[in-house]
Design a protein around this motif. Sequence first.
Motif, short mmCIF file in Angstrom:
data_model
loop_
_atom_site.label_atom_id
_atom_site.label_comp_id
_atom_site.label_asym_id
_atom_site.label_seq_id
_atom_site.Cartn_x
_atom_site.Cartn_y
_atom_site.Cartn_z
N ASN A 233 106.68 213.91 108.04
CA ASN A 233 107.68 214.08 109.09
C ASN A 233 109.11 214.14 108.56
O ASN A 233 110.03 214.53 109.28
N PHE A 234 109.27 213.75 107.30
CA PHE A 234 110.62 213.72 106.72
C PHE A 234 110.84 214.80 105.67
O PHE A 234 111.77 214.71 104.86
N LYS A 235 109.99 215.84 105.66
CA LYS A 235 110.13 216.90 104.65
C LYS A 235 111.51 217.54 104.70
O LYS A 235 112.14 217.76 103.67
N LYS A 236 111.94 217.87 105.91
CA LYS A 236 113.25 218.51 106.05
C LYS A 236 114.36 217.59 105.55
O LYS A 236 115.32 218.04 104.91
N LEU A 237 114.22 216.31 105.82
CA LEU A 237 115.23 215.35 105.39
C LEU A 237 115.26 215.24 103.86
O LEU A 237 116.34 215.21 103.26
N PHE A 238 114.10 215.20 103.22
CA PHE A 238 114.06 215.13 101.76
C PHE A 238 114.63 216.40 101.14
O PHE A 238 115.27 216.35 100.09
N GLU A 239 114.41 217.53 101.79
CA GLU A 239 115.00 218.77 101.30
C GLU A 239 116.52 218.72 101.40
O GLU A 239 117.24 219.17 100.50
N THR A 240 117.01 218.14 102.49
CA THR A 240 118.46 217.98 102.66
C THR A 240 119.03 217.05 101.59
O THR A 240 120.10 217.31 101.03
N SER B 39 122.69 212.44 114.93
CA SER B 39 123.21 213.79 114.67
C SER B 39 124.46 213.73 113.80
O SER B 39 124.68 214.62 112.97
N TYR B 40 125.28 212.68 113.96
CA TYR B 40 126.50 212.56 113.15
C TYR B 40 126.16 212.36 111.68
O TYR B 40 126.70 213.04 110.80
N LEU B 41 125.26 211.43 111.42
CA LEU B 41 124.91 211.10 110.03
C LEU B 41 124.16 212.26 109.38
O LEU B 41 124.42 212.62 108.22
N ARG B 42 123.26 212.86 110.12
CA ARG B 42 122.49 213.98 109.57
C ARG B 42 123.40 215.17 109.27
O ARG B 42 123.27 215.83 108.24
N THR B 43 124.34 215.44 110.18
CA THR B 43 125.28 216.54 109.96
C THR B 43 126.14 216.29 108.74
O THR B 43 126.42 217.20 107.95
N TYR B 44 126.54 215.05 108.56
CA TYR B 44 127.36 214.70 107.40
C TYR B 44 126.61 214.99 106.10
O TYR B 44 127.17 215.55 105.15
N ILE B 45 125.32 214.64 106.05
CA ILE B 45 124.52 214.89 104.85
C ILE B 45 124.32 216.39 104.64
O ILE B 45 124.48 216.91 103.54
N GLU B 46 123.97 217.08 105.73
CA GLU B 46 123.66 218.51 105.62
C GLU B 46 124.87 219.33 105.21
O GLU B 46 124.74 220.33 104.48
N LYS B 47 126.06 218.92 105.67
CA LYS B 47 127.26 219.72 105.40
C LYS B 47 128.10 219.16 104.26
O LYS B 47 129.22 219.61 104.04
N SER B 48 127.54 218.18 103.55
CA SER B 48 128.32 217.57 102.47
C SER B 48 128.60 218.56 101.35
O SER B 48 129.50 218.34 100.53
N ASN B 49 127.84 219.66 101.28
CA ASN B 49 128.09 220.68 100.26
C ASN B 49 128.90 221.84 100.81
O ASN B 49 129.00 222.88 100.17
N PHE C 102 104.74 195.76 106.71
CA PHE C 102 106.01 195.64 107.41
C PHE C 102 107.10 196.43 106.69
O PHE C 102 107.91 197.11 107.32
N ALA C 103 107.09 196.37 105.36
CA ALA C 103 108.08 197.12 104.57
C ALA C 103 107.97 198.61 104.84
O ALA C 103 108.98 199.31 104.98
N ARG C 104 106.74 199.09 104.92
CA ARG C 104 106.51 200.51 105.20
C ARG C 104 107.06 200.89 106.57
O ARG C 104 107.66 201.96 106.75
N GLU C 105 106.87 200.04 107.55
CA GLU C 105 107.38 200.31 108.90
C GLU C 105 108.91 200.37 108.92
O GLU C 105 109.50 201.23 109.59
N ILE C 106 109.55 199.49 108.17
CA ILE C 106 111.01 199.49 108.10
C ILE C 106 111.51 200.76 107.41
O ILE C 106 112.53 201.34 107.80
N PHE C 107 110.79 201.21 106.39
CA PHE C 107 111.17 202.46 105.71
C PHE C 107 111.21 203.60 106.72
O PHE C 107 112.16 204.40 106.74
N PHE D 142 114.60 205.93 107.84
CA PHE D 142 114.69 207.38 107.70
C PHE D 142 114.69 208.06 109.06
O PHE D 142 115.30 209.13 109.22
N GLN D 143 114.04 207.46 110.04
CA GLN D 143 114.11 208.00 111.39
C GLN D 143 115.51 207.84 111.96
O GLN D 143 115.98 208.68 112.73
N LEU D 144 116.17 206.77 111.57
CA LEU D 144 117.56 206.55 112.00
C LEU D 144 118.45 207.70 111.53
O LEU D 144 119.28 208.21 112.29
#
Length: 698
Positions: free
Chosen positions: A202-209, A146-156, A130-135, A139-141
């Motif tokens: 599936n989260f490689k791009k996110l970890f790179e960000t 788009s708002y949250l992802r853009t904030y992380i990507e453009k934080s620099n 269950f913990a793995r599913e919540i993880f 991260f899928q959230l």
Amino acid sequence: MSFRTTDKQQQSLSKDFNAPEIFKSLKSALNPDVIQHQIPKESIHLACVQLRKNWSILLDFTYINTTDNEKEHNVTSLIYIIKTVVEIVGHNDLDENILYRDSFAEFVRILPKLAMLESVSETFSQDSKFAREIFYQLFQLINDSSYLRTYIEKSNDPSYIETLNADISYRSELYDIVLYVIFLIAKTITSSAKFRDNDLDNFKKLFETFRIYVDYYFENTQQTFSIPDVFFYSDPRNLIICEYLSILWNLADKPSVVRVFINTGYPKAVLNWILISELKYEHRLALINIARDSVGENILKENHAVDILRHIKDSILGSGDSGMDLIYYMAVILLSEHYQIEEALTTDLDVTATEEAPATGTSMKKVISYLYSFTIYLCKEVIQNNVMSGMSFHLSELVVVLERVFIHDSVIDYLMTIKLFEIDHIELFCDTLIACRGAYIDGDKLGKLACVSLINIIWSLSFYDDSFRECLLKNVKLIIVIQGLAHCNTQAAKCILCNLKLPITTETTIEDHQLSDMSKPLVLISHSFNDRSFVERTKDELKQKYDDKYIIYPLFHTDSNDLSELTAKPWEQTAAAIEKAVLVLFVISKHYYESKSCRQTAMYVLHKEKRRIILCPNNTEENYCSKGWLDSLAGQSCECSSFIFPDGHLTESKQEIEYKEKITKLANEISSLIEKDKKPNRLTTLNRQNVSSICTIC
């Protein structure tokens, strides 16, 4: 930190408090088209006050219809609240509704309290799946918003941050709080959840960000050393970074997912991060986990990891933390070249020492002894108490590193005679493998990794000398375990049996069809997987010279288990090929020297007294011809020639000309040696026989 709902708080709740309805109303209030659900601005303010006031029971409500059991209910409710907050914070209409946004921001600031409730962490610790599913959901959230992802990507991006601060500064704070809460929950999950291979692909791009996000933070702040315990009195960005570094440490510790970080630029980034003096000791731990992976190890070495370890040595070893000392020593071993370890052990010097930074009491003997003492303790825990963890370490973490130094006979010389421990060293490793053998088949990734490393250590011991082999043979339980592992096609186990001159039995006869036609003499090329480009070119060049007068067959070796497409030959096929060969070409390099599989082949060739030629792919590899066990290839009585090739990468150069000349001489030497070979059984086809009968004569 955890928070509990007191009886007084429960009594103070409004009888009309209905959290699900309040959240629905808050979302509807931002949509002018949904008139029936809109509520006055003053009511919105009061609703947010109610949420904040009654925070401790928010997880008791049912927000969506699910089949969750009682234990999972609180966590499911928490995820719903986080998703709702992300949706509201990202809504454009929130900018104009100042009363709404300020009241809502006050509620968002208490979200960390919900994430810290004991019921949440207890649920994760009790249900790994269950913990793995919540993880994944968390991260899928981030991926889906788009708002949250853009904030992380453009934080620099300074211009983006300036715009954010000038126009909607509250969003920056709320995004930081949401990220902190997500990472706080994810850290709790990753400390206990079990992940599978490719789980995080599936989260490689996110970890790179995230890596870029952390890079930018360190470049501009480097303030992770004085974080208060209470969230809302601290800079949220500090806490985001701290929680994410803990997630990185936890995930990089899992062999099944560490490659995600290695493939997204983390090895080089981690080397830069650990140079920051204010960084907490525990946040430097990802380095050792990345270094335990062969690909991660190579990337770290390419980026001069040992030099960086030298810079942080005094701050680590001066911390008074024995666990951190051990981690530092393991990193030194994993990231040093094998010849450096061997030379440092022989001279008793610090492998990280230079003229500018001399040794400071960390000689290689001390490094290895320190690691060995911890390993002995955990081995005893396995034997006596059937547990594979202790002192904050898993047995696999230690034996994986120890396995690397067991390549050197000089290290075995030192460890087997060390007087610090009144134990039978060989018996210790054998009994540990016997005690944890079940983990090889039925255990988790770390348990299997520990078994594999123990088998490889015993494999190294079986090379050493007759007295060691005699000790192994006397351990009847060990032989039964090794035979069982060999029956499961564990190559190291088969090689141990071969070194002990014991038969290898398998369910079916294994035959390489490429070697079934032996009408022509067979010439093998024994090489490391890493040298395959040199071998392929050499094979093609030779084919033009010998015009199919003999069969030339590359036989690559690897100690790695993660080659998805190319697989090394089973030992039975390797042994059978050596039996049939009239000549073996050895491609000597540092990779060949460091491989137990290569050593196994070389020792079997020597045992069978096959003719051999030594090839060095380039001038830099020449020194390995006389190192350690490789010295025996040219040092025994059987006739042996050697060819040292220049680098052959430049087609129109002197090196290319020299390479062609070497090939011509090599082709002539091969033909000459084949002509000298008059033994009839070397040119005739062996009778087809079971693998067991072939390997009985090993």
